[in-house]
Write a protein that holds these residues in place. Sequence first.
Motif, PDB file in Angstrom:
ATOM      1  N   VAL A  91       0.622  -0.946  -0.068  1.00 19.42           N
ATOM      2  CA  VAL A  91       0.000   0.156  -0.006  1.00 19.42           C
ATOM      3  C   VAL A  91       0.691   1.131  -0.183  1.00 19.42           C
ATOM      4  O   VAL A  91       1.688   1.480   1.040  1.00 19.42           O
ATOM      5  N   PHE A  92       0.675   2.112  -0.569  1.00 19.08           N
ATOM      6  CA  PHE A  92       1.144   3.721  -1.236  1.00 19.08           C
ATOM      7  C   PHE A  92       0.405   4.867  -0.578  1.00 19.08           C
ATOM      8  O   PHE A  92      -0.877   4.742  -1.593  1.00 19.08           O
ATOM      9  N   LEU A  93       0.037   5.019   0.024  1.00 15.86           N
ATOM     10  CA  LEU A  93      -0.682   6.540   0.527  1.00 15.86           C
ATOM     11  C   LEU A  93      -0.098   7.492   0.380  1.00 15.86           C
ATOM     12  O   LEU A  93       0.872   8.264   0.864  1.00 15.86           O
ATOM     13  N   VAL A  94      -0.627   8.134  -0.822  1.00 16.05           N
ATOM     14  CA  VAL A  94      -0.717   9.650  -1.038  1.00 16.05           C
ATOM     15  C   VAL A  94      -1.950  10.827  -1.135  1.00 16.05           C
ATOM     16  O   VAL A  94      -2.371  10.564  -1.850  1.00 16.05           O
ATOM     17  N   LEU A  95      -1.832  11.786  -0.836  1.00 19.25           N
ATOM     18  CA  LEU A  95      -2.777  12.120  -0.052  1.00 19.25           C
ATOM     19  C   LEU A  95      -2.534  13.914  -0.430  1.00 19.25           C
ATOM     20  O   LEU A  95      -1.285  13.988  -0.228  1.00 19.25           O
ATOM     21  N   GLU A  96      -3.281  14.064  -1.709  1.00 25.75           N
ATOM     22  CA  GLU A  96      -3.174  15.729  -1.918  1.00 25.75           C
ATOM     23  C   GLU A  96      -4.584  16.955  -1.166  1.00 25.75           C
ATOM     24  O   GLU A  96      -5.735  16.559  -1.422  1.00 25.75           O
ATOM     25  N   ALA A  97      -3.506  17.529  -0.413  1.00 24.15           N
ATOM     26  CA  ALA A  97      -4.912  18.679  -0.683  1.00 24.15           C
ATOM     27  C   ALA A  97      -5.190  19.954  -0.427  1.00 24.15           C
ATOM     28  O   ALA A  97      -3.243  20.056  -0.641  1.00 24.15           O
ATOM     29  N   THR A  98      -5.365  20.564  -0.785  1.00 23.88           N
ATOM     30  CA  THR A  98      -5.529  22.326  -1.394  1.00 23.88           C
ATOM     31  C   THR A  98      -5.690  23.083  -0.835  1.00 23.88           C
ATOM     32  O   THR A  98      -7.513  22.868   0.112  1.00 23.88           O
TER      33      THR A  98
END
Length: 98
Positions: A40-47
């Motif tokens: 599992v690779f969890l990458v989240l992007e938030a602006t």
Amino acid sequence: MEERLKSLMQDLGNAINESLSDSERIAEAIGEIKRAGYDVFLVLEATIGFNKRDDSEESPDDEMTGEPQEITTTGRVRFTTQDQRFLKALRIAVDEEA
């Protein structure tokens, strides 16, 4: 950028990371994926946007006083530059009439 704002932004980032790390639901979901044989690779992007409020603007925390007022609209919406940037980031096109 102000040092105070940088510090607040760092605090917000840390709080988000801690919330994700402490989430039992996220840990369970990742565990299920791993048990199914996947990495599992969890990458989240938030602006996150910040606007300095003018002293003349009313804060959302301000208490409302006085009588309720009737609001009428013309059916037209005016977008600020900030609104336009936000909609563009969401890939929403807005045709503005002159």
